[in-house]
Write a protein that holds these residues in place. Sequence first.
Motif, PDB file in Angstrom:
ATOM      1  N   UNK A 120       0.862  -1.186   0.000  1.00 13.15           N
ATOM      2  CA  UNK A 120       0.000   0.000   0.000  1.00 13.15           C
ATOM      3  C   UNK A 120       0.897   1.234   0.000  1.00 13.15           C
ATOM      4  N   UNK A 121       0.490   2.240  -0.762  1.00 10.60           N
ATOM      5  CA  UNK A 121       1.249   3.492  -0.773  1.00 10.60           C
ATOM      6  C   UNK A 121       0.281   4.667  -0.903  1.00 10.60           C
ATOM      7  N   UNK A 122       0.589   5.757  -0.202  1.00  7.36           N
ATOM      8  CA  UNK A 122      -0.223   6.971  -0.294  1.00  7.36           C
ATOM      9  C   UNK A 122       0.626   8.150   0.142  1.00  7.36           C
ATOM     10  N   UNK A 123       0.331   9.304  -0.431  1.00  9.92           N
ATOM     11  CA  UNK A 123       1.100  10.479  -0.054  1.00  9.92           C
ATOM     12  C   UNK A 123       0.627  11.734  -0.745  1.00  9.92           C
ATOM     13  N   UNK A 124       1.373  12.791  -0.531  1.00  5.09           N
ATOM     14  CA  UNK A 124       1.098  14.080  -1.163  1.00  5.09           C
ATOM     15  C   UNK A 124       2.315  14.463  -1.995  1.00  5.09           C
ATOM     16  N   UNK A 125       2.107  15.367  -2.948  1.00  2.00           N
ATOM     17  CA  UNK A 125       3.191  15.853  -3.785  1.00  2.00           C
ATOM     18  C   UNK A 125       3.184  17.376  -3.814  1.00  2.00           C
ATOM     19  N   UNK A 126       4.398  17.933  -3.866  1.00  4.42           N
ATOM     20  CA  UNK A 126       4.554  19.377  -3.987  1.00  4.42           C
ATOM     21  C   UNK A 126       5.482  19.668  -5.166  1.00  4.42           C
ATOM     22  N   UNK A 127       5.124  20.670  -5.952  1.00  4.86           N
ATOM     23  CA  UNK A 127       5.908  21.071  -7.115  1.00  4.86           C
ATOM     24  C   UNK A 127       6.222  22.562  -6.987  1.00  4.86           C
ATOM     25  N   UNK A 128       7.222  22.920  -6.176  1.00  2.00           N
ATOM     26  CA  UNK A 128       7.478  24.337  -5.882  1.00  2.00           C
ATOM     27  C   UNK A 128       7.902  25.137  -7.107  1.00  2.00           C
ATOM     28  N   UNK A 129       8.698  24.521  -7.989  1.00  2.00           N
ATOM     29  CA  UNK A 129       9.129  25.163  -9.233  1.00  2.00           C
ATOM     30  C   UNK A 129       9.220  24.078 -10.307  1.00  2.00           C
ATOM     31  N   UNK A 130       9.282  24.481 -11.545  1.00  2.00           N
ATOM     32  CA  UNK A 130       9.404  23.533 -12.642  1.00  2.00           C
ATOM     33  C   UNK A 130      10.680  22.707 -12.489  1.00  2.00           C
ATOM     34  N   UNK A 131      10.548  21.385 -12.590  1.00  2.00           N
ATOM     35  CA  UNK A 131      11.700  20.498 -12.508  1.00  2.00           C
ATOM     36  C   UNK A 131      11.979  19.930 -11.142  1.00  2.00           C
ATOM     37  N   UNK A 132      11.185  20.311 -10.140  1.00  2.00           N
ATOM     38  CA  UNK A 132      11.387  19.783  -8.783  1.00  2.00           C
ATOM     39  C   UNK A 132      10.073  19.213  -8.258  1.00  2.00           C
TER      40      UNK A 132
END
Length: 333
Positions: A291-303
Amino acid sequence: MIRKMFFTALVVCASLSTFAQNNEDGTSFKANGKPIVNIFTDFRYSIQDGKTNPAFEVTRAYFGYIYNFTPNFSTKVLLDVTSNNKSGTFPSAYSAYIKYAFGEYTNKIFTVDFGMIDTNLFGIQETMWGRRYIMKAILDINEFGSRADLGVGVKIQASPRLSFDAQIVNGEGYQKVQADSTVKISAGISYEPVKHLFFRLYGDYMKKNTEQSSFSAMVAYKNERLTLGGEYDYQKGHKMIKGHNFHDFSIWGAFRASHTTGIFARYDYTVSDKTTGEGESWNGTKDGQTYAAGVEFFPVKGIAISPNIQISNPKLKSGKQTTNILVNFAFSL
């Protein structure tokens, strides 16, 4: 055999490329290229049977270059630097491999690749899942085949929504290139009946002393914000060993709440056949659920940054649940 195919593909593609250049609509084209840089790293806090193991690691790094000679003819070279950490101990050693080194001819109807090419096994599944820096596609985890291999591939775009592909490759993968009489033959079909809905069927076959064959089916919906997908896979004679057969199933979903944040979840299940006389399956260390779950953040393009949790429940009676609390990072150029 592979060398003869390379030579034939090279002659055909060069001829087609020359023909295409002689029939351009007059618009100018300037040869161009771009570098490729992808780095995956993470911090993980592993918990198993009351024991903990915190660690930082660079899990993968890709360095390469794409160069377009003409509008139809291009080449790609990619170096894969990968961790040798298989046991979970740290620190880890690293190895570097040439993952891709191929030429490509493409037009509106068909594409031909030759060299160390991107295999057609799970490229679409990986694209639909879209989070390679967090987890590999289940086909990759279970080692159905290699992500790249030495050979020749053809893709035919029968219509804007329907394509067929076929490859003949060495079968050993890019980390184990050797010359022998064994080759892997594969074919797939991809279909998008309506916008954003994708279907994929794939099969392959190879034989040395024992035959190995694979089947994969995927359905996915993917638009700018929502992704939902699932796949079923079966392999007979894994690594060309008689009786080593197994199935796996994976479902995943993701939602992009904004251009800087998103959430995801995934469930994997793997089960292997028991061979005669065995109390446990031959693949007991991999059989089970994840099982996997989480959040994602994309502060700037490429990261990309993803705090997430991954829980593995092995089917093996002596196996123990492992919980990994991670923060994954991806840096791309």
